[in-house]
Each structure stands twice: as C-alpha cells, then as structure tokens.
Design a protein around this motif. Structure first.
Motif, mmCIF file in Angstrom:
data_model
loop_
_atom_site.group_PDB
_atom_site.id
_atom_site.type_symbol
_atom_site.label_atom_id
_atom_site.label_comp_id
_atom_site.label_asym_id
_atom_site.label_seq_id
_atom_site.Cartn_x
_atom_site.Cartn_y
_atom_site.Cartn_z
ATOM 1 N N ARG A 398 -1.819 -1.579 -15.587
ATOM 2 C CA ARG A 398 -1.788 -1.859 -14.153
ATOM 3 C C ARG A 398 -0.761 -2.927 -13.831
ATOM 4 N NH1 ARG A 398 -2.850 0.857 -9.804
ATOM 5 N NH2 ARG A 398 -5.075 1.212 -10.193
ATOM 6 N N GLU A 399 -0.649 -3.932 -14.686
ATOM 7 C CA GLU A 399 0.352 -4.981 -14.454
ATOM 8 C C GLU A 399 1.768 -4.421 -14.553
ATOM 9 O OE1 GLU A 399 -2.464 -8.608 -16.204
ATOM 10 O OE2 GLU A 399 -0.856 -7.737 -17.430
ATOM 11 N N GLN A 400 1.968 -3.432 -15.409
ATOM 12 C CA GLN A 400 3.281 -2.801 -15.496
ATOM 13 C C GLN A 400 3.601 -2.040 -14.216
ATOM 14 O OE1 GLN A 400 4.217 -0.624 -19.125
ATOM 15 N NE2 GLN A 400 2.742 -1.865 -20.290
ATOM 16 N N GLU A 401 2.598 -1.395 -13.630
ATOM 17 C CA GLU A 401 2.819 -0.703 -12.352
ATOM 18 C C GLU A 401 3.208 -1.702 -11.265
ATOM 19 O OE1 GLU A 401 -0.122 3.153 -12.496
ATOM 20 O OE2 GLU A 401 -0.974 1.235 -11.883
ATOM 21 N N ILE A 402 2.490 -2.813 -11.219
ATOM 22 C CA ILE A 402 2.804 -3.858 -10.237
ATOM 23 C C ILE A 402 4.206 -4.421 -10.490
ATOM 24 C CG2 ILE A 402 2.159 -6.139 -9.382
ATOM 25 C CD1 ILE A 402 0.185 -4.028 -8.538
ATOM 26 N N PHE A 403 4.515 -4.663 -11.748
ATOM 27 C CA PHE A 403 5.823 -5.209 -12.117
ATOM 28 C C PHE A 403 6.943 -4.256 -11.693
ATOM 29 C CE2 PHE A 403 8.924 -5.971 -15.784
ATOM 30 C CZ PHE A 403 9.613 -6.953 -15.092
ATOM 31 N N ALA A 404 6.739 -2.950 -11.892
ATOM 32 C CA ALA A 404 7.749 -1.966 -11.485
ATOM 33 C C ALA A 404 7.989 -2.017 -9.982
ATOM 34 C CB ALA A 404 7.310 -0.563 -11.906
ATOM 35 N N HIS A 405 6.936 -2.187 -9.214
ATOM 36 C CA HIS A 405 7.071 -2.278 -7.756
ATOM 37 C C HIS A 405 7.742 -3.587 -7.348
ATOM 38 C CE1 HIS A 405 5.145 1.450 -7.055
ATOM 39 N NE2 HIS A 405 3.900 1.063 -7.351
ATOM 40 N N SER A 411 6.838 -5.097 -0.903
ATOM 41 C CA SER A 411 5.949 -6.173 -0.477
ATOM 42 C C SER A 411 4.549 -5.941 -1.022
ATOM 43 C CB SER A 411 5.898 -6.227 1.054
ATOM 44 O OG SER A 411 5.280 -5.058 1.566
ATOM 45 N N THR A 412 3.681 -6.960 -0.878
ATOM 46 C CA THR A 412 2.303 -6.839 -1.344
ATOM 47 C C THR A 412 1.588 -5.695 -0.636
ATOM 48 O OG1 THR A 412 2.204 -9.206 -1.829
ATOM 49 C CG2 THR A 412 0.098 -8.051 -1.584
ATOM 50 N N ALA A 413 1.803 -5.580 0.665
ATOM 51 C CA ALA A 413 1.163 -4.521 1.447
ATOM 52 C C ALA A 413 1.644 -3.145 1.001
ATOM 53 C CB ALA A 413 1.446 -4.724 2.935
ATOM 54 N N GLU A 414 2.926 -3.022 0.741
ATOM 55 C CA GLU A 414 3.472 -1.738 0.295
ATOM 56 C C GLU A 414 2.931 -1.340 -1.074
ATOM 57 O OE1 GLU A 414 7.825 -1.679 2.526
ATOM 58 O OE2 GLU A 414 7.596 -2.753 0.634
ATOM 59 N N MET A 415 2.780 -2.335 -1.968
ATOM 60 C CA MET A 415 2.197 -2.047 -3.282
ATOM 61 C C MET A 415 0.759 -1.573 -3.141
ATOM 62 S SD MET A 415 3.492 -5.170 -5.692
ATOM 63 C CE MET A 415 5.092 -5.934 -5.407
ATOM 64 N N TYR A 420 -3.097 2.465 -3.831
ATOM 65 C CA TYR A 420 -4.433 2.682 -3.287
ATOM 66 C C TYR A 420 -5.416 1.601 -3.754
ATOM 67 C CZ TYR A 420 -2.432 7.238 -2.275
ATOM 68 O OH TYR A 420 -1.617 8.245 -1.829
ATOM 69 N N ILE A 421 -4.967 0.351 -3.665
ATOM 70 C CA ILE A 421 -5.820 -0.790 -3.989
ATOM 71 C C ILE A 421 -5.664 -1.813 -2.871
ATOM 72 C CG2 ILE A 421 -5.722 -0.450 -6.494
ATOM 73 C CD1 ILE A 421 -3.512 -2.497 -6.669
ATOM 74 N N THR A 422 -6.500 -2.834 -2.884
ATOM 75 C CA THR A 422 -6.418 -3.844 -1.838
ATOM 76 C C THR A 422 -5.291 -4.835 -2.134
ATOM 77 O OG1 THR A 422 -7.965 -5.339 -2.953
ATOM 78 C CG2 THR A 422 -8.911 -3.647 -1.486
ATOM 79 N N GLU A 423 -4.880 -5.534 -1.085
ATOM 80 C CA GLU A 423 -3.829 -6.529 -1.249
ATOM 81 C C GLU A 423 -4.292 -7.677 -2.145
ATOM 82 O OE1 GLU A 423 -1.693 -7.833 2.217
ATOM 83 O OE2 GLU A 423 -2.037 -5.947 3.277
ATOM 84 N N SER A 424 -5.571 -8.014 -2.063
ATOM 85 C CA SER A 424 -6.089 -9.097 -2.910
ATOM 86 C C SER A 424 -6.020 -8.704 -4.383
ATOM 87 C CB SER A 424 -7.531 -9.439 -2.523
ATOM 88 O OG SER A 424 -8.371 -8.309 -2.667
ATOM 89 N N THR A 425 -6.252 -7.419 -4.677
ATOM 90 C CA THR A 425 -6.137 -6.940 -6.059
ATOM 91 C C THR A 425 -4.688 -7.018 -6.531
ATOM 92 O OG1 THR A 425 -7.997 -5.427 -5.723
ATOM 93 C CG2 THR A 425 -6.570 -4.995 -7.610
ATOM 94 N N VAL A 426 -3.759 -6.676 -5.648
ATOM 95 C CA VAL A 426 -2.335 -6.781 -5.988
ATOM 96 C C VAL A 426 -1.982 -8.227 -6.303
ATOM 97 C CG1 VAL A 426 0.023 -6.547 -5.120
ATOM 98 C CG2 VAL A 426 -1.657 -4.767 -4.629
#
Length: 467
Positions: A398-405, A411-415, A420-426
């Motif tokens: 999951r961190e790799q997916e976030i890192f790719a974005h 932005s956090t909202a776009e991620m 399909y997760i909340t901004e707080s999770t991002v």
C-alpha cells in the motif's frame, strides 16, 4: 494533474472528437455523393481510378498545403478562417458536381472539392497533436471517425438506400457542414511562439521522419492492392455504405488498443497487412467478396489510426504541428499508388503485392526498434528503479501505491479517490513513508528518488528480484 486540469483535458478531448467527427461525417458523405454522381457518366473502373487514385492525390495536396502553412504561418493555419473557407468552397464544388451534366465540370469540381477535403483534414487532425493529450488521441480519433462512418451509413438509408445517389443528399451535406461551422466558432488559434523544427535538438531527425513516412506509404499501398473500391461490380452483392459500420468498429478497437499501448497498435497494423492475400483468395464468390469488404473496413481502422497517431505523437513530442499530418499525406499517396496497382490482375498482382509486403516487413521492424524499443527499455528501467527504491526502505504494498501517486504529483484527495480510501488513511501511509525514508516532505522524497541511480555499483539488478 489536478481535478480541474483533468476536467479541462477531458472537455477538450470531447470537443475535438466532436469537431473532427462532424467534419469527417459531412466530408466523407460528400466524397460518396460525388463518386455516385460520376457513375452516372463513367464506368466503374474509371470512377475507381478517379475516386481512389486521382482524388486521393488531390487530398494529399491539400494536406501538404496545410503542413506547409503550419510551417510558415502556424497562427494563421490554426485559426478559423482556413477551415471556414475550405468548407464553403467544398459545398459549392459538391453543388456543381450534383447539378452539372457536363463530365469535365463534374470531374473538375470533384478535384477541387477533394483538395479542400484534404485542407480540412489537415486543419482538424493537426489539433490532435496540439490540443489532445497523447493518452487520449487514439480514442478521440477513432471515436470521431467512427461517428462519421456510422453517420454516412445512416444518411444512405432513406429512399430505399439510394439517398446518396439523389440530389437531395446535397442539402443534408450542407446542413452538416453548417453544423461543423458552429463547432468551429470555439476553435482558437495556437499561441504565438516559435514552432521551428530543429533536428539537432530533437530525437527525430529528418531521415527518421522520411523513413517513417515511407513505411506508412508502403503499408497503405499493400493494403489497397488487396482492396480497392470497385463501385459497380460490388454494388450488386454488397451494400457499400453498411461496410462503413465495420470501419467504425475497427476504428474504435484500434483507438482503444493504441491508447492502451502504442506498440500493440503498431503490431496489429502490421498483422492486418495479411488481408490483401486473403482478399485475393476470397474474392471469387459473393460470400467471399462480402467477407472481403467487411474485413477490409475493420482492418482499415488500424491503418487509419496508426498513420495518424505515429506522426501526431512525433509532432506533439517535438512541438512542431506541421508534422502531425504527414502520416495521412503519405497514406493517401500510398492508397492512390495501390489503386493504380490494382490495374494488374492475377499472378502479376499477387507477385507485386508480395514484393511490396516483403519490403514493408523489412522496413517495419527497424522503424519499430527506433520508435518503441527505447520506450520499452525506459519503462523497464523505471520499473526496476521504483521496485528497488521501495525495497531499500521496506515499503509495504500500500505504501508503494501511495509513493507512486506522490511521484505523479497527486494531491491527498486525488490519492484517496484513486485508491478508494479516506484522506486520513492516505495521510497515515504518507507518514509511515516519511518515517521509513527519513524525509519530512514530498518534495524531498521526489528529489531523492529522481537523483538515485539503480542498480547500485557491484549489485546485479536481477539479484534484487530474488526471494
């Protein structure tokens, strides 16, 4: 890309798809109307040579004129004035074709109309490279031309399928041309800047451009050797306009495939070259002829897309609009050459087609290597770099997916929306990434990634992928 930017990009793509689609609808219909009009005076072989030979050369001349104008005066070439004048002149020429009983007048009017059709094609298709992102060009072009093809078929249905043979078709074409002018009012000229082509500063040299155009020319020649436009001989067994529905299917499939992966589109285009030989084998019966026409138009979708997209992509990368229409220009000349080659019959035709096919194969793969092999190597290198960088900090899946974005600048909202997760999770995962890497901001993380080179000295890259 921000949300607003994404919306503008999508809106822009839709606008140019509609503009190109309506333009192709009425010009394609006008092309059919003038062909049927000539059949009232001339035999099918002569009409075939005029419509798919001489008139294709005329279209190429119009396309070439637009390319030269984009080289000399890009602001004027990209404005509304040129397509406006070309549209009006095309309708006047079609009117002369429909209402004149003089064969020289009909032929001359058709000649000028096809030059104007070339001008319009050049004006509109150039904007694929200047105003449509590369990832959408395939479906924009394919969807636009599919709309035009389906529209021409639907227009042919009234009067027991003879509407395009009647003078009433002129009014339908004129109405569609007027509609295209309404969409044209939104067209803005290119921004004022220097659009000069400097081969020394670009990845595409003059030789590369010429080589690519030669391959497109020969591919279209081979295609037309297997399929011409035998209007009279086919009219008894095949409803010609309905085959354009299959052309639409081919265009949409080709657009999707090319946007997914340009390399796949190129390979599909090459594979479709086997059609001429199948056409020669199946053309001796009514069923074979019908199948030949259906397959021809489906395969034509790949040719039409490939020749447009290859130069549209080159033009977009080097920011030189004049190159965007070279593919269509070379394709039209190749189709004209293939039509002339259809004067051969039997064994000479098969031998000639086989020779040209062998030449295309010999030239295609060097071109493929030049255009796509660097992209393959770059993609593979980038994939390995990303995997190795993430592994060096023990980032989770999951961190790799976030890192790719993060690397894409999202932005956090776009991620959150993309995953399909909340901004707080991002934010939670981003915090973990910062802890593992030791950085405190996204910009620091991105800079470190871009400056890092993999594999590290003395470490074989393959070793990093083993368990």
């Amino acid at each position: 890309m921000t949300t607003d930017s994404h919306v503008r990009t999508k809106s822009n793509s839709i606008y140019f798809a509609v503009l190109i689609g309506v333009g192709f609808l009425w010009t394609g219909t006008a092309y059919m109307v003038q062909a049927y009009r000539m059949l009232r005076f001339l035999d099918g072989v002569t009409v075939n040579l005029l419509v798919c030979g001489v008139y294709y050369v005329c279209q190429a001349a119009g396309i070439g004129a637009v390319a030269i104008l984009f080289t000399k005066r890009p602001i004027s070439a990209s404005g509304r004035g040129l397509p406006l004048r070309a549209t009006i002149l095309s309708i006047l020429c079609l009117a002369a074709t429909v209402y004149s009983s003089s064969v020289p007048v009909v032929i001359a009017a058709g000649t000028l109309m096809n030059v104007m059709i070339g001008v319009l094609s050049g004006c509109y298709l150039t904007r694929l490279s200047t105003n449509v992102v590369q990832q959408r060009r395939g479906i924009v072009f394919g969807g636009a031309y599919a709309f035009g093809s389906i529209g021409t078929w639907l227009l042919s249905l009234p009067e027991e399928g003879m509407f395009l043979w009647s003078s009433n078709s002129l009014y339908a074409v004129a109405a569609l041309a007027f509609l295209s002018l309404l969409f044209l009012t939104r067209l803005s000229p290119l921004p004022a800047r220097d659009y000069a082509f400097e081969p020394a500063r670009n990845m595409f040299s003059n030789k590369m451009i010429i080589f690519s155009a030669a391959v497109v020319f020969l591919m279209c020649t081979v295609y037309m050797l297997g399929f011409s436009f035998p209007l009279k001989s086919a009219s008894g067994s095949v409803y010609i306009e309905f085959t354009r529905a299959f052309y639409a299917v081919g265009l949409i499939i080709a657009g999707v495939v090319n946007d997914k992966n340009r390399r796949w589109g190129a390979i599909c285009c090459l594979a479709a070259l086997a059609f001429p030989f199948a056409a020669l084998a199946l053309g001796g019966s009514t069923a074979g002829e019908t199948l030949m026409w259906v397959c021809a138009y489906i395969f034509l979708g790949f040719f039409s897309s490939y020749r447009i997209l290859i130069f549209s992509d080159i033009s977009g990368k080097i920011e030189f609009p004049a190159f965007a229409v070279i593919g269509l220009l070379a394709g039209r000349l190749g189709e004209a050459a293939g039509t002339a080659g259809r004067l051969l019959t039997g064994t000479p035709l098969i031998v000639f087609s086989g020779i040209i096919f062998a030449v295309v194969i010999a030239l295609f793969f060097p071109l493929y290597q030049k255009l796509y092999a660097p992209a393959i190597n770059t993609e593979e290198s980038e994939r390995r770099k990303f995997t190795e960088y993430a592994a060096s900090f023990a980032l989770s899946a999951r961190e790799q997916e976030i890192f790719a974005h993060i690397l894409r600048g999202m932005s956090t909202a776009e991620m959150a929306g993309a995953l399909y997760i909340t901004e707080s999770t991002v934010k939670f995962h981003i915090g973990n990434i910062f802890k593992k890497t030791g950085f405190t901001s996204r910009s620091e993380l991105i800079t470190d990634y871009k400056c890092t080179r993999y594999p590290a000295p003395g470490v074989h890259a393959a070793a990093l992928f083993t368990d």
